[in-house]
Design a protein around this motif. Structure first.
Motif, mmCIF file in Angstrom:
data_model
loop_
_atom_site.group_PDB
_atom_site.id
_atom_site.type_symbol
_atom_site.label_atom_id
_atom_site.label_comp_id
_atom_site.label_asym_id
_atom_site.label_seq_id
_atom_site.Cartn_x
_atom_site.Cartn_y
_atom_site.Cartn_z
ATOM 1 N N VAL A 23 100.183 77.543 54.726
ATOM 2 C CA VAL A 23 100.945 77.457 53.591
ATOM 3 C C VAL A 23 100.410 76.356 52.480
ATOM 4 N N GLU A 24 100.050 75.155 53.239
ATOM 5 C CA GLU A 24 99.613 74.161 52.066
ATOM 6 C C GLU A 24 98.428 74.680 51.690
ATOM 7 N N GLN A 27 99.380 77.189 48.789
ATOM 8 C CA GLN A 27 99.910 76.603 47.633
ATOM 9 C C GLN A 27 98.927 75.957 46.753
ATOM 10 N N ARG A 30 97.212 78.414 44.941
ATOM 11 C CA ARG A 30 98.041 78.795 43.777
ATOM 12 C C ARG A 30 97.911 77.631 42.701
#
Length: 150
Positions: A23-24, A27, A30
């Motif tokens: 997830v890190e 993100q 993105r």
């Protein structure tokens, strides 16, 4: 016209810790509008993690991206180049290994940047479709959180 990788590479490649969650990493990708991050510790490359790796090696298997580390999903020991390598040789490596990105390591093995097929296309054939796509601004609908499927 540039002849060496150091002339076209991105010198400040984005890195994540090996123990960072997927997830890190996603993100970070993105936020920086990139498709890959380098997994590194203390300036030493441990692997390359792409958005495709996250999708195919984790999400498709139903694993929890909050609990899976980047190191467990990344491609370890990636093909690398040095800043003094000729662009033609870097292109040959990409072609022979069917890869789009090459981490750049100095003579001591420390991470100094990243070179992509888009970087090389812009240098070698600035009028090519790939060069134009590589220069294009990111899609604003992604940044604004909208969706084409809404």
């Amino acid at each position: 016209m540039a002849q060496f990788v150091r002339e076209v590479m991105t010198p400040a490649a984005t890195t994540v810790r090996p123990d960072a969650s997927l997830v890190e990493a996603a993100q970070l990708m993105r936020a920086q509008d990139i498709g890959d991050v380098l997994v590194a510790r203390g300036g030493r490359l441990m692997g390359v993690l792409t958005d495709r790796d996250i999708a195919l090696r984790a999400v498709a298997d139903g694993v929890d991206p909050l609990s899976v580390s980047c190191q467990s999903v990344c491609t370890p020991d990636p093909v690398t180049v040095g800043p003094g390598m000729e662009i033609a040789a870097a292109l040959d490596l990409m072609r022979s290994h069917a890869i789009r990105r090459l981490p750049v390591l100095d003579s001591g093995g420390r991470l100094t940047g990243m070179v992509s097929i888009g970087d090389l296309a812009q240098e070698r054939d600035p009028d090519s479709v790939l060069a134009e796509i590589s220069r294009a601004a990111p899609d604003t609908w992604i940044q604004e959180g909208a969706s084409h499927w809404s």
